[in-house]
Scaffold this motif. Structure first.
Motif, short mmCIF file in Angstrom:
data_model
loop_
_atom_site.label_atom_id
_atom_site.label_comp_id
_atom_site.label_asym_id
_atom_site.label_seq_id
_atom_site.Cartn_x
_atom_site.Cartn_y
_atom_site.Cartn_z
N ARG A 358 0.85 -1.34 -0.08
CA ARG A 358 0.42 0.06 0.09
C ARG A 358 0.91 1.15 -0.10
NH1 ARG A 358 -5.53 1.28 1.73
NH2 ARG A 358 -5.16 3.71 2.42
N CYS A 384 -2.74 4.05 -3.03
CA CYS A 384 -2.65 3.02 -4.13
C CYS A 384 -2.56 1.79 -3.34
CB CYS A 384 -1.22 2.89 -4.85
SG CYS A 384 -1.07 1.97 -6.24
N LEU A 385 -3.83 1.03 -3.46
CA LEU A 385 -4.08 -0.34 -2.39
C LEU A 385 -3.09 -1.29 -3.12
CD1 LEU A 385 -7.90 0.07 -2.42
CD2 LEU A 385 -6.09 1.18 -1.11
N GLU A 388 -3.09 -3.28 -6.42
CA GLU A 388 -3.68 -2.59 -7.47
C GLU A 388 -2.40 -1.95 -8.50
OE1 GLU A 388 -6.82 1.11 -6.99
OE2 GLU A 388 -4.93 1.29 -6.13
N THR A 389 -2.98 -1.77 -9.74
CA THR A 389 -2.26 -1.10 -10.73
C THR A 389 -2.50 0.06 -10.85
OG1 THR A 389 -1.90 -3.10 -11.78
CG2 THR A 389 -1.38 -1.33 -13.22
N LEU A 390 -1.64 1.18 -10.66
CA LEU A 390 -1.92 2.51 -10.86
C LEU A 390 -1.06 2.96 -12.04
CD1 LEU A 390 -3.09 5.21 -9.61
CD2 LEU A 390 -1.01 5.54 -8.42
N THR A 548 1.82 -4.49 -5.96
CA THR A 548 1.30 -3.11 -6.32
C THR A 548 2.23 -2.65 -7.43
OG1 THR A 548 0.67 -2.72 -3.97
CG2 THR A 548 0.87 -0.67 -5.30
N ASP A 563 -6.04 -0.31 -13.01
CA ASP A 563 -7.18 -0.26 -11.98
C ASP A 563 -7.78 1.44 -11.72
OD1 ASP A 563 -7.28 -2.85 -11.62
OD2 ASP A 563 -5.65 -2.72 -10.11
N ARG A 564 -6.56 2.29 -11.72
CA ARG A 564 -6.84 3.43 -11.52
C ARG A 564 -5.69 4.16 -12.36
NH1 ARG A 564 -7.48 5.87 -5.75
NH2 ARG A 564 -5.99 4.26 -5.26
N LYS A 578 -10.65 5.51 -12.95
CA LYS A 578 -10.64 4.60 -14.09
C LYS A 578 -10.80 5.58 -15.30
CE LYS A 578 -12.58 0.37 -11.81
NZ LYS A 578 -11.36 -0.37 -12.05
#
Length: 608
Positions: A358, A384-385, A388-390, A548, A563-564, A578
């Protein structure tokens, strides 16, 4: 020069032993003129052959002892100076590695190379000279004065005139010469800098046919080095002949006054010979002292430049040994009787384990040191969790690379908080922080060695199967397999025998093999074709499903499936969400999409 304290404490014993051997050598040199005077005034004058032979054997023995002392101090001086130079160079290199980017940015790369090589060599040579001749010179000078006074006090009056003149010349030499040698080292920095830039950009120079420009640029800096060196040497050159002339005039005065005293019966021929020898030794020692001061001012200038780096305090506020400090303190202060606290510790550890990967930015602002105006990043906040892909996108200069540099702790933030795994990175051990992160930088750097060695940079003890797996995910295995030696193919400096896209794929494999908690890809597929990039993205989804991942890209297609997506504009957040959301809410994102994919795609999307 506080950095020298460590080496003085470590090497003072062998240094003193070398000086002791040197003292024995100097004492033997000082005895020889006196023995010679005895041979002349007693043996030769009285035609006593036995006395001559006896004193000759004594002189031979003294010479042998002096030679033994000289050999011993040469061996000790070589050992001590080489070890000192090697250790100093290693320590300075380690110091450079420990500095933050902010600290290193203060120095030109060529300047650091000069300090690690030329400057340390000058200091090392000075230390070597101290144990070989630099200490011997004043010993010979003082010893010759004492022996000459004992031999004939009246003739020693000459020294009262000669010595002050020489001391004045040496002091002027030191005062005038020191500034020149600092300028010489800076000029040498410039030469190294120009040469370094040319070698790193030689392909660009050839492509634009700029040989004459580069030659002229190098000639200019080289001539500047030559000019300042010539000026320094010209100034210094005036002093050595002055010292020689002064001492030779003293010798002439000795012979003239001595001849008169011998003629009057107040002095013997052997005493004149001995006195002249002592005067010659004084000349030699004073010339060496002058050389010592020349070496000293050079070494002093170099030592100060080395000390500048050692005195540099890392600007990073990250602690060196504060891994989960709050948890350690709890464990240390609580005994098994306090079950409640034990439960709390387990809950805290569970909280951290659930937050693996995270990342949180809380009102983060950042400015580079020494810059004025608007901050590079302003009030950045996002999370950014884990897993997750940021995607991060924005125009050139929007602060994308700067943002991920802050995650790695390369720079201190101006304000706000950055958390990794729910922990403020300022309270984390910097090594532990970076072990959690794998970075594929925008500027790909490969090292001399094999492809296998370069991939194993991410994990030194990785098996060959792990290397192949990482290469397959990075779509590098195919082109590596057709190389003559496959993974054992040797790369030139910077990977010059690979294309830009191949270097990027090897760099991605190097990061993947580390199997980090956080993977950062900083525009690292810009030289890869769209088809290969799509294959890399698909393979990454499976390989990094628990990681991550932060993807920085110029091409909007590289981040559309994230993801975001974080949109940056002039160092500020211009959108977060998104792809579909940003197409409705972010004008900056729509402009990027429109410029890269086209208005037709937007209109078609609306119709659907």
């Amino acid at each position: 020069m506080k950095f020298l304290k460590k080496y003085i404490e470590k090497y003072w014993k062998p240094f003193c032993l070398a000086v002791a051997c040197l003292t024995v050598e100097a004492a033997c040199d000082l005895l020889q003129p006196t023995i010679m005077s005895k041979i002349v005034d007693i043996g030769v004058k009285n035609k006593d052959l036995d006395f001559v032979l006896k004193m000759s054997m004594v002189m031979l023995g003294v010479t042998a002892i002096g030679a033994l002392g000289a050999v011993s101090r040469n061996i000790l001086a070589s050992i001590v100076s080489q070890r000192f130079g090697t250790e100093l160079r290693s320590d300075l290199f380690s110091k450079v590695q420990s500095l933050s980017f902010e600290n290193i940015d203060k120095y030109d790369g060529a300047s650091l190379v000069t300090r690690l090589t030329n400057d340390i060599t000058l200091v090392q040579n000075f230390v070597n000279g101290l144990m070989r001749i630099f200490v011997k010179a004043p010993l010979l000078c003082i010893g010759s004065l004492i022996m000459a006074v004992r031999l004939n006090a009246y003739m020693s009056i000459i020294f009262i005139i000669v010595i002050p003149i020489i001391v004045l010349l040496i002091s002027m030499n030191m005062k005038i010469g020191y500034p020149f040698f600092r300028k010489i080292q800076k000029a040498l920095d410039n030469v190294n800098s120009v040469m370094r830039e040319y070698l790193s950009g030689v392909r660009v120079v050839k492509a634009f046919n700029r040989f004459s420009y580069e030659t002229q640029r190098f000639r200019k800096t080289n001539e500047e080095l030559s000019d300042i060196s010539t000026k320094g040497m010209r100034v210094m050159a005036a002093f050595s002949p002055g010292i020689t002339l002064t001492v030779n005039l003293g010798i002439v005065a000795t012979l003239w006054i001595g001849g008169i005293r011998v003629d009057r019966g107040g002095m013997q021929v052997g005493e004149i010979i001995a006195f002249t020898n002592y005067m010659t030794q004084i000349l030699f020692s004073l010339m060496m002292i002058s050389h010592v001061f020349n070496m000293f001012v050079r070494a002093k200038a170099s030592a100060e430049r080395i000390d500048e780096v050692f005195s540099e305090e890392s600007s990073l506020m990250l602690n060196e040994a504060v891994v989960s400090k709050s948890f350690q303190n709890k464990v240390l202060r609580e005994s098994p009787l306090f079950s409640k606290e034990q439960v709390n510790i387990k809950e805290d550890m569970k909280e951290v384990s659930q937050a693996v990967g995270r990342i949180d930015f809380q009102n983060v602002s950042f400015s580079y040191a020494g810059t004025s105006g608007e901050p590079v990043l302003k009030n950045i906040s996002f999370s950014c969790l884990p897993g997750e892909t940021l995607g991060i996108i924005g125009s050139t200069g929007s602060g994308k690379t700067t943002l991920i540099n802050l995650i790695n702790g390369f720079y201190n933030i101006s304000s706000g908080t950055i958390k990794v795994n729910n922990m403020d990175i300022k309270t984390m051990d910097i090594k532990t922080l970076r072990e959690k992160i794998a970075l594929v930088p925008q500027k790909i750097i490969l090292f001399s060695g094999t492809i296998l060695d370069n991939i194993r940079w991410g994990k030194e003890k990785a098996t060959f199967e792990e290397v192949v797996e990482a290469a397959q995910v990075a779509q590098a295995h195919e082109f590596i397999s057709i190389q003559p030696k496959e993974y054992n193919t040797v790369l030139g400096q910077g990977g010059v025998n690979l294309s830009g896209g191949q270097k990027q794929r090897v760099s991605i494999a190097r990061a993947l093999i580390k199997k980090p908690e956080i993977l950062i890809l900083d525009d690292c597929t810009s030289a890869v074709d769209v088809t290969t990039e799509e294959k890399i993205r698909e393979a990454l989804k499976e390989y990094s499903s628990n990681l991550t991942t932060i993807i920085i890209a110029q091409r909007i297609t590289s981040v559309m499936s994230a993801d975001r997506i974080l949109v940056l504009e002039n160092g500020e957040v211009a959108g977060l969400g998104k792809h579909e959301e940003l197409m409705k809410t972010s004008e900056v994102y729509k402009d990027i999409f429109r410029s890269q994919i086209g208005k037709e795609a937007i209109n078609n999307g609306k119709e659907k």
